[in-house]
Design a protein around this motif. Sequence first.
Motif: not given
Lengths: 262, 353
Positions: B240-250, B260-268
């Motif tokens: 999980v890319d820590a800098n990849g958060t965008n509008s709630g997507l990881k 790929i983007q997904f909906v989740g809470k994981e920071e990295e």
Amino acid sequence: MLRNWKLGLVFMFLSGLILLFIVAPLLGMFLQTTGDQYLETIADVEVRRSIRLTLLASLTGTIIFGLAAIPLAYILARKEFPLKGLVNGLVDLPVVIPHSAAGIALLGIVSRGTLLGKAGDAAGIQFVGGVAGIVLAMSFVSIPFLINAARDGFAGVPSRLEKAALNLGASPWRVFFTISLPLARRSIYTGLVMMWARGLSEFGAVVIIAYHPMVAPVLIWERFASFGLAYARPVAAVFVMVCLGVFVVMRLLSKKQIHVRN
Amino acid sequence: MLEIDNISVRFNSFALRDVSFRVEQGDYLALLGVSGAGKTVILEVLAGLLKPHDGRILLHGQNITHLKIQDRHIGLVYQDLSLFPHLNVEKNIAYALRNRKFSKKELQSRVSQLAGQTGVPHLLKRFPGTLSGGEAQRVALARTLASDPEILLLDEPLANLDVKLKSGLRGLLQQINRSGKTIIHVTHEYMEVATLANKVAVIENGMLAQTGTPESVFRHPESEFVAHFSGVKNIFPCRVDANGTNSGLKKAILGKACEIQFVGKEEEGNGFVMVSQEDIILSEGPLDTSAVNQLQGTVKEVYLSGSSMEIVVSAGVDFVVAVSRKSFEKLNIKPEKAIWLNFKAYSVKFLKS
């Protein structure tokens, strides 16, 4: 191909030699005995009595000791316990010791002064010079054949079947009598026949415990020692014929059983 | 009703460790796992064939951990069936009844009833050696049902049966369960769980990986191992890319070049992402939809899978996509063809390592 052909030839030659080794002396004995001698021997009361005694004594020993030997065979097949190897070795001991020595050893525990001898006397059972002693001697030398065959038979019954029967609510007794015993019966039957047959032929141990009443092997020896080969041979031929006859019938019965089961 | 509490069994090279689960009256529990995971060991412990080193088994609140096999009232149908080869089918079925001291008339009537229920009345005089796999399986079931067990344990009952026989036996098992019999069924087939069980326990290396209803376990697998059993073929290790958060997507990075983007809470951190093959839409170009994951790839392989097609598309990693034959023909899919994969961020599930 040539090598296979040569191998087959060598094997057939050696097999033929072995079969000849087994058959030739017996065939010689049968052929050298005349028809008159056969009739005379069959009519001989002493011969008939000794053959009957031999058959019955061996059968009695097989039945009595067989009953006790089957549980032992089951334990040896199914249970693990300390010194199991030693117990297996003990079972084979009567086969490997000289049978005259086995007779001496048995005499040591059944003669009149011993505990067993006294108990026998009290119960009216005479071991030394009696049928009970003959049964004991025959059983002692032949029981390994039954135990080993039955042990192999029980070992061949998948323990999973016994567990399945327990799982269906059967008691261990019922599992033994309805699953283990019937599935091992071919081997047990073979073992019983072998024990009985081996008991028939016993001379060394029997002659030390009971020269009289005479079983057939002792009678053959007595005729040979007292009168020579010509007098011993007809008795031997008749006894072997009777044994072979009973043995063949038992084999046929065993095969019939297997056929029915399949 | 049946409670397995921290059961442990140790062998030289294998151990079942702290397995606990609960089965209610009338449940159909599937024990799911690969070969050697310890599923059969659990059945043998329940049936009393194996003694656990630790833990206890409670049946209706009574501790039966050390009860004799024959007193447990837990019936086991072995994978190899273990029919008694010297008894005909009738006597095999009657075996348990004879243990229960039925009268001859009752016994015959019960055998007929069980034979009818399991569909083997015409086989009563046959010996086990002459039965087909499906027939033998039904006889084994009838024999075990004759002991009227509280719990019916089945070790891979549908293994080694063809599709038609499986279907028939599946119906019979459902019928037995519907009659109120509690069943614990060992299997390594996801489909058996999905079609039969109302509960599933996934076993991994002698440990319980996850329990629940099949729906909850397969929709929300808690490990990669469980996810593999859910029939999902697109499971990829990712970071999980820590800098990849965008509008709630990881953003998850798969392999070297696929994101790929997904909906989740994981920071990295590391984990796995999974996408069901049914949730991916194939197109010949980028689609103007809400699907945020649009990846260009190349068709690598094409398989016929039942009435549909399975397409393997290489897009940095190999995705498996299920499409209908109609779509397959419409898109003219063939190896080496360039194609787009489209799926929603919500279709992507993330499992933390």
